[in-house]
Design an enzyme around this catalytic site. Structure first.
Site, PDB file in Angstrom:
ATOM      1  N   ASP A 151     -42.603 -12.885 -29.473  1.00  0.00           N
ATOM      2  CA  ASP A 151     -43.219 -12.892 -30.810  1.00  0.00           C
ATOM      3  C   ASP A 151     -44.713 -13.158 -30.734  1.00  0.00           C
ATOM      4  O   ASP A 151     -45.443 -12.930 -31.702  1.00  0.00           O
ATOM      5  CB  ASP A 151     -42.527 -13.938 -31.711  1.00  0.00           C
ATOM      6  CG  ASP A 151     -42.457 -15.298 -31.039  1.00  0.00           C
ATOM      7  OD1 ASP A 151     -43.512 -15.894 -30.782  1.00  0.00           O
ATOM      8  OD2 ASP A 151     -41.338 -15.775 -30.768  1.00  0.00           O
ATOM      9  N   ASP A 182     -31.851 -19.002 -26.932  1.00  0.00           N
ATOM     10  CA  ASP A 182     -30.899 -20.042 -26.509  1.00  0.00           C
ATOM     11  C   ASP A 182     -30.252 -19.657 -25.169  1.00  0.00           C
ATOM     12  O   ASP A 182     -30.101 -18.466 -24.875  1.00  0.00           O
ATOM     13  CB  ASP A 182     -29.796 -20.197 -27.568  1.00  0.00           C
ATOM     14  CG  ASP A 182     -30.350 -20.733 -28.872  1.00  0.00           C
ATOM     15  OD1 ASP A 182     -31.266 -21.573 -28.827  1.00  0.00           O
ATOM     16  OD2 ASP A 182     -29.883 -20.294 -29.931  1.00  0.00           O
ATOM     17  N   ASP A 222     -40.374 -19.740 -22.978  1.00  0.00           N
ATOM     18  CA  ASP A 222     -40.128 -19.687 -24.435  1.00  0.00           C
ATOM     19  C   ASP A 222     -39.032 -18.656 -24.660  1.00  0.00           C
ATOM     20  O   ASP A 222     -39.279 -17.545 -25.117  1.00  0.00           O
ATOM     21  CB  ASP A 222     -41.430 -19.272 -25.130  1.00  0.00           C
ATOM     22  CG  ASP A 222     -41.237 -19.096 -26.625  1.00  0.00           C
ATOM     23  OD1 ASP A 222     -40.258 -19.628 -27.176  1.00  0.00           O
ATOM     24  OD2 ASP A 222     -42.079 -18.415 -27.251  1.00  0.00           O
ATOM     25  N   ASP A 260     -41.625 -10.708 -21.157  1.00  0.00           N
ATOM     26  CA  ASP A 260     -40.443 -10.721 -22.044  1.00  0.00           C
ATOM     27  C   ASP A 260     -39.578  -9.534 -21.678  1.00  0.00           C
ATOM     28  O   ASP A 260     -40.075  -8.410 -21.573  1.00  0.00           O
ATOM     29  CB  ASP A 260     -40.850 -10.669 -23.526  1.00  0.00           C
ATOM     30  CG  ASP A 260     -39.686 -11.023 -24.437  1.00  0.00           C
ATOM     31  OD1 ASP A 260     -38.627 -10.351 -24.344  1.00  0.00           O
ATOM     32  OD2 ASP A 260     -39.809 -11.977 -25.216  1.00  0.00           O
ATOM     33  N   ASP A 309     -37.077  -8.941 -16.577  1.00  0.00           N
ATOM     34  CA  ASP A 309     -36.346 -10.208 -16.590  1.00  0.00           C
ATOM     35  C   ASP A 309     -37.206 -11.273 -15.907  1.00  0.00           C
ATOM     36  O   ASP A 309     -37.593 -11.101 -14.737  1.00  0.00           O
ATOM     37  CB  ASP A 309     -35.021 -10.005 -15.837  1.00  0.00           C
ATOM     38  CG  ASP A 309     -34.113 -11.219 -15.954  1.00  0.00           C
ATOM     39  OD1 ASP A 309     -34.619 -12.326 -16.218  1.00  0.00           O
ATOM     40  OD2 ASP A 309     -32.899 -11.052 -15.776  1.00  0.00           O
TER      41      ASP A 309
HETATM   42  N1  SAM Z   1     -39.089 -19.773 -30.053  1.00  0.00           N
HETATM   43  C1  SAM Z   1     -37.912 -19.063 -29.978  1.00  0.00           C
HETATM   44  C2  SAM Z   1     -36.659 -19.868 -30.114  1.00  0.00           C
HETATM   45  O1  SAM Z   1     -36.421 -20.794 -29.350  1.00  0.00           O
HETATM   46  O2  SAM Z   1     -35.919 -19.610 -31.040  1.00  0.00           O
HETATM   47  C3  SAM Z   1     -37.907 -18.125 -28.823  1.00  0.00           C
HETATM   48  C4  SAM Z   1     -38.746 -16.955 -29.242  1.00  0.00           C
HETATM   49  S1  SAM Z   1     -39.012 -15.642 -28.180  1.00  0.00           S
HETATM   50  C5  SAM Z   1     -38.853 -14.327 -29.323  1.00  0.00           C
HETATM   51  C6  SAM Z   1     -37.595 -15.502 -27.125  1.00  0.00           C
HETATM   52  C7  SAM Z   1     -37.710 -14.304 -26.208  1.00  0.00           C
HETATM   53  O3  SAM Z   1     -37.104 -14.616 -24.957  1.00  0.00           O
HETATM   54  C8  SAM Z   1     -37.006 -13.046 -26.712  1.00  0.00           C
HETATM   55  O4  SAM Z   1     -37.954 -12.101 -27.090  1.00  0.00           O
HETATM   56  C9  SAM Z   1     -36.167 -12.578 -25.506  1.00  0.00           C
HETATM   57  O5  SAM Z   1     -36.246 -11.191 -25.309  1.00  0.00           O
HETATM   58  C10 SAM Z   1     -36.811 -13.369 -24.364  1.00  0.00           C
HETATM   59  N2  SAM Z   1     -35.956 -13.580 -23.194  1.00  0.00           N
HETATM   60  C11 SAM Z   1     -34.704 -14.098 -23.160  1.00  0.00           C
HETATM   61  N3  SAM Z   1     -34.237 -14.111 -21.889  1.00  0.00           N
HETATM   62  C12 SAM Z   1     -35.226 -13.602 -21.105  1.00  0.00           C
HETATM   63  C13 SAM Z   1     -35.339 -13.356 -19.715  1.00  0.00           C
HETATM   64  N4  SAM Z   1     -34.331 -13.620 -18.863  1.00  0.00           N
HETATM   65  N5  SAM Z   1     -36.516 -12.845 -19.240  1.00  0.00           N
HETATM   66  C14 SAM Z   1     -37.546 -12.579 -20.095  1.00  0.00           C
HETATM   67  N6  SAM Z   1     -37.475 -12.773 -21.428  1.00  0.00           N
HETATM   68  C15 SAM Z   1     -36.333 -13.274 -21.932  1.00  0.00           C
END
Ligand code: SAM
Length: 280
Positions: free
Chosen positions: A88, A160, A157, A108, A139
């Protein structure tokens, strides 16, 4: 007029937040997750991934300021910062407020979260064009394996810890994080709430303690996250993190030197909640 509501599908919370919805601005499915942006009268625009609210325009500053400024001010000269997740753009916006930062890499897994945020959340996703930024869509678990002694600060960041985000809280991942940090580097990750998710907090804290010489826990109260009393776990190779190591100069709504110190749990309470016997 019909009253329309969105009820969260939070995988771990024993409660479900319910938002009145004025408008659904976007709804789609990427390769990784369901992405929705809705408009709610009090919160403004809300980014929802797989049924869980990630940030809202009204209160996003709390989480983003504390995720970025606590580790960046604990470090005396954070020049190279890695953000894993954070599509975001809120943490990135805060990181770039530090003139010391020469390079911020955001990894991301989901390009579409970034695209949708740029389109519908312009006040949050406003820093992607900064020349210091490198954006990669892969990833974070795989990305980090290629680096050694590279970053001053690593901020995770993520969503869950379920599905593709779960690996970002494992011992293997934290070993890679340790290796990718410079000799005085600092890691911070969002680690769920004190009240509803203590087992997750405890598991992550204990894992970090196997790897980092300095481990700590700080919190912020975030109205949009189930459990409200949200935790951020820190692993540091050299510096104590409970106080800023530099004068606080960035413009913020909530973070300050005073709030930095207050964010950390009193040491007695912190040790107490990490014990397996401690129950609320
Ligand atoms: N602040 C937020 C929350 O805790 O609710 C998190 C916001 S941010 C949008 C979370 C991002 O983590 C998502 O866009 C998701 O695609 C990314 N994400 C999750 N697992 C990931 C991974 N293994 N590698 C890279 N990005 C990842």
């Amino acid at each position: 007029m019909m009253d329309v509501f969105f009820m969260e599908r939070d995988p771990y919370a024993p409660i479900r937040h319910c938002y009145p919805v004025e408008n659904v601005l976007y709804h789609g499915k990427s390769q990784y997750q369901e992405i929705t942006v809705l408009e709610s009268p009090y919160f403004g625009r809300v980014l929802v991934l797989d049924g869980v609210a990630q940030c809202d325009e009204k209160f996003e500053f709390i989480y983003h300021e504390f995720m970025a400024h606590v580790p960046l001010y604990a470090h005396p000269n954070p020049e190279t910062v890695l953000i894993i997740g954070g599509g975001d753009g809120g943490v990135l916006r805060e990181v770039l407020k530090h003139p010391e930062v020469k390079r911020a890499v955001l990894v991301d897994i989901d390009k579409e979260v970034i695209e949708v945020s740029k389109r519908f959340l312009p006040t949050i996703a406003c820093a992607f064009d900064d020349p210091r930024v490198i954006v990669l869509n892969e990833d974070g678990y795989k990305y980090i394996q290629d680096y050694e002694n590279e970053f001053d600060v690593i901020i995770v960041d993520s969503t869950d810890p379920v599905g593709f985000a779960h690996v970002l809280t494992t011992e293997e991942f934290f070993k890679y994080v340790y290796r990718a940090l410079k000799e005085d580097g600092i890691y911070v990750g969002q680690t769920e709430s004190i009240y509803y998710h203590m087992e997750i907090v405890r598991r992550i804290q204990k894992t970090l303690r196997k790897i980092f010489p300095i481990v700590d826990l700080y919190t912020a109260v975030i109205p949009g996250y189930a459990g409200y009393w949200w935790t951020m776990s820190v692993g540091s190779k050299k510096y104590q993190v409970r106080e800023p190591s530099r004068e606080v100069k960035v413009q913020t709504k909530l973070y300050s030197e005073e709030m930095h110190k207050h964010a950390f749990l009193p040491k007695g309470f912190y040790e107490k909640i990490l014990s397996d016997d401690y129950k609320f």
